[in-house]
Design an enzyme around this catalytic site. Structure first.
Site, short mmCIF file in Angstrom:
data_model
loop_
_atom_site.label_atom_id
_atom_site.label_comp_id
_atom_site.label_asym_id
_atom_site.label_seq_id
_atom_site.Cartn_x
_atom_site.Cartn_y
_atom_site.Cartn_z
CB ILE A 59 -0.94 0.00 1.22
CG1 ILE A 59 -1.88 1.22 1.19
CG2 ILE A 59 -0.19 -0.08 2.53
CD1 ILE A 59 -2.94 1.20 2.29
CB SER A 60 1.21 4.08 -2.33
OG SER A 60 1.38 3.36 -3.51
CD GLN A 61 6.02 8.28 1.47
OE1 GLN A 61 6.49 8.01 0.36
NE2 GLN A 61 6.58 9.15 2.29
#
EC number: 2.1.1.77
Length: 211
Positions: A59-61
């Site tokens: 899950i992206s930053q």
């Protein structure tokens, strides 16, 4: 650690790092990121960091989600956006609260099935999903006013350029190494304008769907 205070702390950090679109920040604030990670990692959901979601994906930053969303919306509201890489569904959920319709493509069916459940739980109904190869996009429903790619391509896929509407914006990380370049590509009357923005780290954009 999923309290409102931890969310506010994250938003303050994003603001201090230069993100300024009030609509994007408000959506990040109210989107429950802890629902998009495994329960064992939920205490870290509001840290400004990428987290594993299985299948060698992340899950992206939050900073990168907000940054890419700001770039996509910088020229004004969009009614039709394609997302390449549904992943956990977090970026999808953010987009769904900011644009009219989202068309999300994911090659790993198990991830997309979970994402569908999460978005349904949040009553986000303006998203259509496709299980397929992100390199190919979703030409049957093209063109799109915006395209956002959440994995790094070794080069900009021509198929995605072809599916961009006139004036449409493509936000994509490009590069084959550990560090890539975030690019903004805009379709103009006589071709495409390309702008290299930030150095970023994304998982690679791979070919072929996986059941």
């Amino acid at each position: 650690m999923t309290s409102q205070r931890t969310r506010e702390r994250l938003i303050q950090r994003l603001y201090e790092e230069g993100l300024s679109n009030a609509h994007v920040l408000e959506v990040i604030r109210r989107t429950p990121r802890h629902l998009f990670v495994d329960e064992a990692l939920s205490h870290r959901a509001y840290e400004d960091t990428a987290l594993p979601i299985g299948h060698n994906q992340t899950i992206s930053q939050p900073f990168m989600v907000a940054r890419m969303t700001e770039l996509l919306l910088a020229a004004g509201p969009l009614d039709k956006v394609m997302e390449i890489g549904t992943g956990s569904g977090y970026q999808t959920a953010v987009l769904a609260q900011l644009v009219e319709r989202v068309f999300s493509v994911e090659r790993i069916q198990a991830l997309q099935d979970k994402a569908k459940e999460r978005l349904a739980e949040l009553n986000l109904r303006n998203v259509v999903f496709r299980w397929g190869d992100g390199w190919e996009g979703w030409s049957a429903l093209a063109p799109y006013n915006g395209i956002i790619v959440t994995a790094a391509a070794t080069e900009v896929p021509q198929s995605l350029l072809d599916q961009l509407a006139p004036g449409g914006r493509l936000v994509i990380p490009v590069g084959g190494g550990e560090v890539q370049q975030l690019m903004l590509i805009v379709r103009t009357e006589d071709g495409f304008s390309r702008q290299v923005l930030d150095s970023v780290r994304f998982v690679p954009l791979l070919n072929g769907p996986i059941a």
